[in-house]
Scaffold this active site. Structure first.
Site, PDB file in Angstrom:
ATOM      1  N   CYS A  11      34.283  40.937  40.972  1.00  0.00           N
ATOM      2  CA  CYS A  11      34.332  39.790  40.007  1.00  0.00           C
ATOM      3  C   CYS A  11      35.841  39.549  39.988  1.00  0.00           C
ATOM      4  CB  CYS A  11      33.903  40.059  38.726  1.00  0.00           C
ATOM      5  SG  CYS A  11      34.288  41.363  37.858  1.00  0.00           S
ATOM      6  N   ARG A  17      31.705  41.361  34.569  1.00  0.00           N
ATOM      7  CA  ARG A  17      30.578  41.558  35.511  1.00  0.00           C
ATOM      8  C   ARG A  17      30.272  42.681  36.378  1.00  0.00           C
ATOM      9  NH1 ARG A  17      31.525  35.591  37.535  1.00  0.00           N
ATOM     10  NH2 ARG A  17      33.675  36.382  36.936  1.00  0.00           N
ATOM     11  N   ASP A 126      30.627  33.830  34.456  1.00  0.00           N
ATOM     12  CA  ASP A 126      31.664  34.250  34.102  1.00  0.00           C
ATOM     13  C   ASP A 126      31.367  34.573  32.329  1.00  0.00           C
ATOM     14  OD1 ASP A 126      33.845  35.363  32.803  1.00  0.00           O
ATOM     15  OD2 ASP A 126      35.411  34.182  33.998  1.00  0.00           O
TER      16      ASP A 126
HETATM   17  P1  4NP Z   1      35.045  39.195  34.995  1.00  0.00           P
HETATM   18  O1  4NP Z   1      35.515  38.501  33.669  1.00  0.00           O
HETATM   19  O2  4NP Z   1      35.536  38.578  36.016  1.00  0.00           O
HETATM   20  O3  4NP Z   1      33.460  39.216  34.933  1.00  0.00           O
HETATM   21  O4  4NP Z   1      35.781  40.786  34.621  1.00  0.00           O
HETATM   22  C1  4NP Z   1      36.515  38.092  33.261  1.00  0.00           C
HETATM   23  C2  4NP Z   1      37.389  38.940  32.684  1.00  0.00           C
HETATM   24  C3  4NP Z   1      38.927  38.361  32.296  1.00  0.00           C
HETATM   25  C4  4NP Z   1      39.134  37.159  32.735  1.00  0.00           C
HETATM   26  C5  4NP Z   1      38.426  36.252  33.317  1.00  0.00           C
HETATM   27  C6  4NP Z   1      36.967  36.715  33.599  1.00  0.00           C
HETATM   28  N1  4NP Z   1      40.426  36.756  32.493  1.00  0.00           N
HETATM   29  O5  4NP Z   1      40.684  35.802  32.558  1.00  0.00           O
HETATM   30  O6  4NP Z   1      41.164  37.626  32.054  1.00  0.00           O
END
Ligand code: 4NP
Length: 155
Positions: A11, A17, A126
């Site tokens: 991700c 995720r 997300d």
């Molecule tokens: P992930 O979610 O891609 O599912 O781990 C996110 C976690 C952090 C961020 C964006 C999406 N961020 O911008 O810090």
């Protein structure tokens, strides 16, 4: 039985995720007595070394597995040769993953929901700026996708 495979879940941040997907697929593999290897990574480096988001940890525990000891890492080019399958959560992850591993449209990286709905381009949204219901929705999508991954590729 097929030989053991290595699966990478990807991700953006590797805290919401993909660690949930990693823990869930590993849990299912263990329950089936199989020994395939699962890992996860983020296309970005924002959360390298961090534990999964507490909301992902809670959803995992509620479904019988613990992801609290996982640590965020950034996807690397070498992952393309280390892993048999690379599953990404959304279209921007796919674009970013292809840039990291240097592949074009025939990339081994695929949208995870394509295993259930080929070529529909369905994304696992997300949940970072959402609430627990968004994390539960992510879990429900990943639960179905991981069952299909096992059926299609790991048995
Ligand atoms: P992930 O979610 O891609 O599912 O781990 C996110 C976690 C952090 C961020 C964006 C999406 N961020 O911008 O810090």
């Amino acid at each position: 039985m097929k030989k053991d495979k290595r699966i990478l879940m990807v991700c953006l941040g590797n805290i919401c995720r993909s660690p949930l997907a990693e823990g869930l697929l590993r849990h299912k593999i263990q329950q089936l007595g199989l020994s395939h290897q699962v890992d996860s990574a983020g296309t970005a480096n924002y959360h390298v070394g961090e534990a999964p988001d507490v909301r992902s940890q809670k959803v995992a525990l509620a479904h019988g597995f613990d992801i609290s000891l996982l640590k965020g890492r950034q996807m690397q080019k070498a992952d393309a040769t280390e892993f048999d399958f690379i599953f990404v959560m959304d279209k921007s992850n796919l674009q970013n993953a292809k840039e990291i591993i240097g592949e074009d449209s025939d990339s081994q990286a695929k949208l995870i929901m394509d295993v259930l709905h080929p070529e529909k381009n369905i994304e696992v949204p997300d949940p970072y700026y959402g609430d627990m219901s968004n994390f539960q929705q992510v879990y429900d999508m990943l639960d179905q996708a991981c069952d299909q991954i096992i059926q299609n590729y790991l048995r």
